[in-house]
Scaffold this motif. Structure first.
Motif, PDB file in Angstrom:
ATOM      1  N   GLU A  58       0.834  -1.210   0.000  1.00 13.94           N
ATOM      2  CA  GLU A  58       0.000   0.000   0.000  1.00 13.94           C
ATOM      3  C   GLU A  58       0.870   1.263   0.000  1.00 13.94           C
ATOM      4  O   GLU A  58       0.560   2.233  -0.687  1.00 13.94           O
ATOM      5  N   VAL A  59       1.942   1.242   0.765  1.00 13.12           N
ATOM      6  CA  VAL A  59       2.846   2.387   0.836  1.00 13.12           C
ATOM      7  C   VAL A  59       3.548   2.580  -0.508  1.00 13.12           C
ATOM      8  O   VAL A  59       3.693   3.708  -0.988  1.00 13.12           O
ATOM      9  N   ILE A  60       3.946   1.486  -1.139  1.00 19.31           N
ATOM     10  CA  ILE A  60       4.625   1.566  -2.437  1.00 19.31           C
ATOM     11  C   ILE A  60       3.665   2.117  -3.496  1.00 19.31           C
ATOM     12  O   ILE A  60       4.055   2.946  -4.321  1.00 19.31           O
ATOM     13  N   GLN A  61       2.401   1.691  -3.461  1.00 18.42           N
ATOM     14  CA  GLN A  61       1.405   2.208  -4.407  1.00 18.42           C
ATOM     15  C   GLN A  61       1.194   3.710  -4.209  1.00 18.42           C
ATOM     16  O   GLN A  61       1.062   4.471  -5.174  1.00 18.42           O
ATOM     17  N   GLU A  62       1.166   4.147  -2.945  1.00 16.61           N
ATOM     18  CA  GLU A  62       1.020   5.584  -2.656  1.00 16.61           C
ATOM     19  C   GLU A  62       2.219   6.364  -3.186  1.00 16.61           C
ATOM     20  O   GLU A  62       2.070   7.442  -3.773  1.00 16.61           O
ATOM     21  N   ALA A  63       3.419   5.813  -3.018  1.00 19.38           N
ATOM     22  CA  ALA A  63       4.630   6.465  -3.518  1.00 19.38           C
ATOM     23  C   ALA A  63       4.592   6.576  -5.031  1.00 19.38           C
ATOM     24  O   ALA A  63       4.992   7.597  -5.598  1.00 19.38           O
ATOM     25  N   LYS A  64       4.093   5.538  -5.688  1.00 19.61           N
ATOM     26  CA  LYS A  64       3.991   5.546  -7.154  1.00 19.61           C
ATOM     27  C   LYS A  64       2.991   6.598  -7.618  1.00 19.61           C
ATOM     28  O   LYS A  64       3.254   7.352  -8.558  1.00 19.61           O
ATOM     29  N   LYS A  65       1.860   6.663  -6.933  1.00 14.62           N
ATOM     30  CA  LYS A  65       0.803   7.597  -7.304  1.00 14.62           C
ATOM     31  C   LYS A  65       1.258   9.054  -7.150  1.00 14.62           C
ATOM     32  O   LYS A  65       1.019   9.892  -8.011  1.00 14.62           O
ATOM     33  N   LYS A  66       1.966   9.331  -6.061  1.00 14.22           N
ATOM     34  CA  LYS A  66       2.403  10.706  -5.770  1.00 14.22           C
ATOM     35  C   LYS A  66       3.807  11.008  -6.291  1.00 14.22           C
ATOM     36  O   LYS A  66       4.281  12.137  -6.154  1.00 14.22           O
ATOM     37  N   ASN A  67       4.492   9.998  -6.827  1.00 10.70           N
ATOM     38  CA  ASN A  67       5.849  10.151  -7.367  1.00 10.70           C
ATOM     39  C   ASN A  67       6.814  10.729  -6.322  1.00 10.70           C
ATOM     40  O   ASN A  67       7.629  11.602  -6.610  1.00 10.70           O
ATOM     41  N   ILE A  68       6.730  10.204  -5.121  1.00 11.07           N
ATOM     42  CA  ILE A  68       7.510  10.721  -3.993  1.00 11.07           C
ATOM     43  C   ILE A  68       9.004  10.422  -4.144  1.00 11.07           C
ATOM     44  O   ILE A  68       9.844  11.258  -3.810  1.00 11.07           O
ATOM     45  N   LEU A  69       9.351   9.244  -4.658  1.00  6.03           N
ATOM     46  CA  LEU A  69      10.770   8.899  -4.777  1.00  6.03           C
ATOM     47  C   LEU A  69      11.515   9.840  -5.724  1.00  6.03           C
ATOM     48  O   LEU A  69      12.681  10.132  -5.505  1.00  6.03           O
ATOM     49  N   SER A  70      10.840  10.314  -6.748  1.00  2.00           N
ATOM     50  CA  SER A  70      11.487  11.255  -7.675  1.00  2.00           C
ATOM     51  C   SER A  70      11.916  12.520  -6.939  1.00  2.00           C
ATOM     52  O   SER A  70      12.983  13.063  -7.195  1.00  2.00           O
ATOM     53  N   ARG A  71      11.078  12.989  -6.039  1.00  2.00           N
ATOM     54  CA  ARG A  71      11.427  14.196  -5.279  1.00  2.00           C
ATOM     55  C   ARG A  71      12.561  13.944  -4.307  1.00  2.00           C
ATOM     56  O   ARG A  71      13.463  14.767  -4.180  1.00  2.00           O
ATOM     57  N   HIS A  72      12.535  12.802  -3.620  1.00  6.98           N
ATOM     58  CA  HIS A  72      13.581  12.518  -2.632  1.00  6.98           C
ATOM     59  C   HIS A  72      14.925  12.230  -3.282  1.00  6.98           C
ATOM     60  O   HIS A  72      15.963  12.618  -2.750  1.00  6.98           O
ATOM     61  N   LEU A  73      14.909  11.548  -4.411  1.00  6.43           N
ATOM     62  CA  LEU A  73      16.162  11.207  -5.078  1.00  6.43           C
ATOM     63  C   LEU A  73      16.612  12.275  -6.068  1.00  6.43           C
ATOM     64  O   LEU A  73      17.689  12.183  -6.637  1.00  6.43           O
ATOM     65  N   LYS A  74      15.759  13.272  -6.276  1.00  9.26           N
ATOM     66  CA  LYS A  74      16.053  14.401  -7.162  1.00  9.26           C
ATOM     67  C   LYS A  74      16.404  13.951  -8.578  1.00  9.26           C
ATOM     68  O   LYS A  74      17.352  14.428  -9.190  1.00  9.26           O
ATOM     69  N   THR A  75      15.634  13.004  -9.087  1.00  3.13           N
ATOM     70  CA  THR A  75      15.776  12.501 -10.451  1.00  3.13           C
ATOM     71  C   THR A  75      14.483  11.818 -10.853  1.00  3.13           C
ATOM     72  O   THR A  75      13.624  11.566 -10.007  1.00  3.13           O
ATOM     73  N   ASN A  76      14.336  11.506 -12.117  1.00  5.55           N
ATOM     74  CA  ASN A  76      13.137  10.838 -12.601  1.00  5.55           C
ATOM     75  C   ASN A  76      13.208   9.346 -12.268  1.00  5.55           C
ATOM     76  O   ASN A  76      14.206   8.698 -12.553  1.00  5.55           O
ATOM     77  N   VAL A  77      12.142   8.819 -11.665  1.00  8.83           N
ATOM     78  CA  VAL A  77      12.071   7.403 -11.310  1.00  8.83           C
ATOM     79  C   VAL A  77      11.045   6.733 -12.220  1.00  8.83           C
ATOM     80  O   VAL A  77       9.898   7.164 -12.290  1.00  8.83           O
ATOM     81  N   ASP A  78      11.471   5.681 -12.926  1.00  2.85           N
ATOM     82  CA  ASP A  78      10.584   4.949 -13.832  1.00  2.85           C
ATOM     83  C   ASP A  78       9.535   4.160 -13.056  1.00  2.85           C
ATOM     84  O   ASP A  78       9.775   3.727 -11.927  1.00  2.85           O
ATOM     85  N   ALA A  79       8.396   3.929 -13.697  1.00  6.04           N
ATOM     86  CA  ALA A  79       7.325   3.130 -13.098  1.00  6.04           C
ATOM     87  C   ALA A  79       7.775   1.687 -12.883  1.00  6.04           C
ATOM     88  O   ALA A  79       7.282   1.007 -11.984  1.00  6.04           O
ATOM     89  N   GLU A  80       8.729   1.212 -13.674  1.00  6.68           N
ATOM     90  CA  GLU A  80       9.250  -0.151 -13.532  1.00  6.68           C
ATOM     91  C   GLU A  80       9.869  -0.374 -12.153  1.00  6.68           C
ATOM     92  O   GLU A  80       9.780  -1.472 -11.598  1.00  6.68           O
ATOM     93  N   LEU A  81      10.490   0.667 -11.607  1.00  6.55           N
ATOM     94  CA  LEU A  81      11.123   0.536 -10.301  1.00  6.55           C
ATOM     95  C   LEU A  81      10.080   0.235  -9.231  1.00  6.55           C
ATOM     96  O   LEU A  81      10.325  -0.564  -8.330  1.00  6.55           O
ATOM     97  N   TYR A  82       8.913   0.853  -9.331  1.00  6.83           N
ATOM     98  CA  TYR A  82       7.861   0.603  -8.353  1.00  6.83           C
ATOM     99  C   TYR A  82       7.383  -0.846  -8.439  1.00  6.83           C
ATOM    100  O   TYR A  82       7.064  -1.459  -7.412  1.00  6.83           O
ATOM    101  N   ASP A  83       7.348  -1.416  -9.649  1.00  8.73           N
ATOM    102  CA  ASP A  83       6.984  -2.822  -9.810  1.00  8.73           C
ATOM    103  C   ASP A  83       8.035  -3.718  -9.153  1.00  8.73           C
ATOM    104  O   ASP A  83       7.704  -4.715  -8.498  1.00  8.73           O
ATOM    105  N   LEU A  84       9.307  -3.353  -9.306  1.00  4.59           N
ATOM    106  CA  LEU A  84      10.381  -4.099  -8.647  1.00  4.59           C
ATOM    107  C   LEU A  84      10.269  -3.992  -7.123  1.00  4.59           C
ATOM    108  O   LEU A  84      10.517  -4.960  -6.398  1.00  4.59           O
ATOM    109  N   LEU A  85       9.884  -2.797  -6.640  1.00  5.84           N
ATOM    110  CA  LEU A  85       9.700  -2.602  -5.200  1.00  5.84           C
ATOM    111  C   LEU A  85       8.579  -3.490  -4.665  1.00  5.84           C
ATOM    112  O   LEU A  85       8.694  -4.070  -3.583  1.00  5.84           O
ATOM    113  N   LEU A  86       7.481  -3.588  -5.426  1.00  4.10           N
ATOM    114  CA  LEU A  86       6.385  -4.461  -5.009  1.00  4.10           C
ATOM    115  C   LEU A  86       6.828  -5.915  -4.934  1.00  4.10           C
ATOM    116  O   LEU A  86       6.490  -6.628  -3.987  1.00  4.10           O
TER     117      LEU A  86
END
Length: 91
Positions: free
Chosen positions: A55-83
């Motif tokens: 659920e937390v990973i889905q929320e991060a994907k929806k809000k694109n939070i990792l892109s802001r924290h890592l200061k770069t573009n994060v692909d949707a594939e990474l969220y699938d790997l996280l799941l």
């Protein structure tokens, strides 16, 4: 007393909860600019910890939070790997 070790805590960037490091997944932006999962938590680069909860990973994907924290573009594939990684940690 010498056998007692302190459990390292880290903060999830989505929930802002302090949790044991083993319950979190580290995502790192390497010096080359690649974004990947860091299973050892020792890779150099800018890191962010995320709870191993789907659920937390889905929320991060929806809000694109990792892109802001890592200061770069994060692909949707990474969220699938996280799941997939989160499912592996639960077993």
């Amino acid at each position: 007393m010498a056998g007692m070790r302190k459990t390292p805590l880290r903060k999830c960037v989505i929930t802002n909860e302090m949790r044991p490091k083993r319950e979190l997944i580290r995502v790192v932006r390497t010096p080359d600019g690649d974004v990947q999962i860091d299973p050892t938590s020792k890779q150099s680069g800018r890191g962010a910890y995320i709870s191993a909860d789907p659920e937390v990973i889905q929320e991060a994907k929806k809000k694109n939070i990792l892109s802001r924290h890592l200061k770069t573009n994060v692909d949707a594939e990474l969220y699938d790997l996280l799941l997939a990684e989160a499912e592996g940690l639960k077993k």
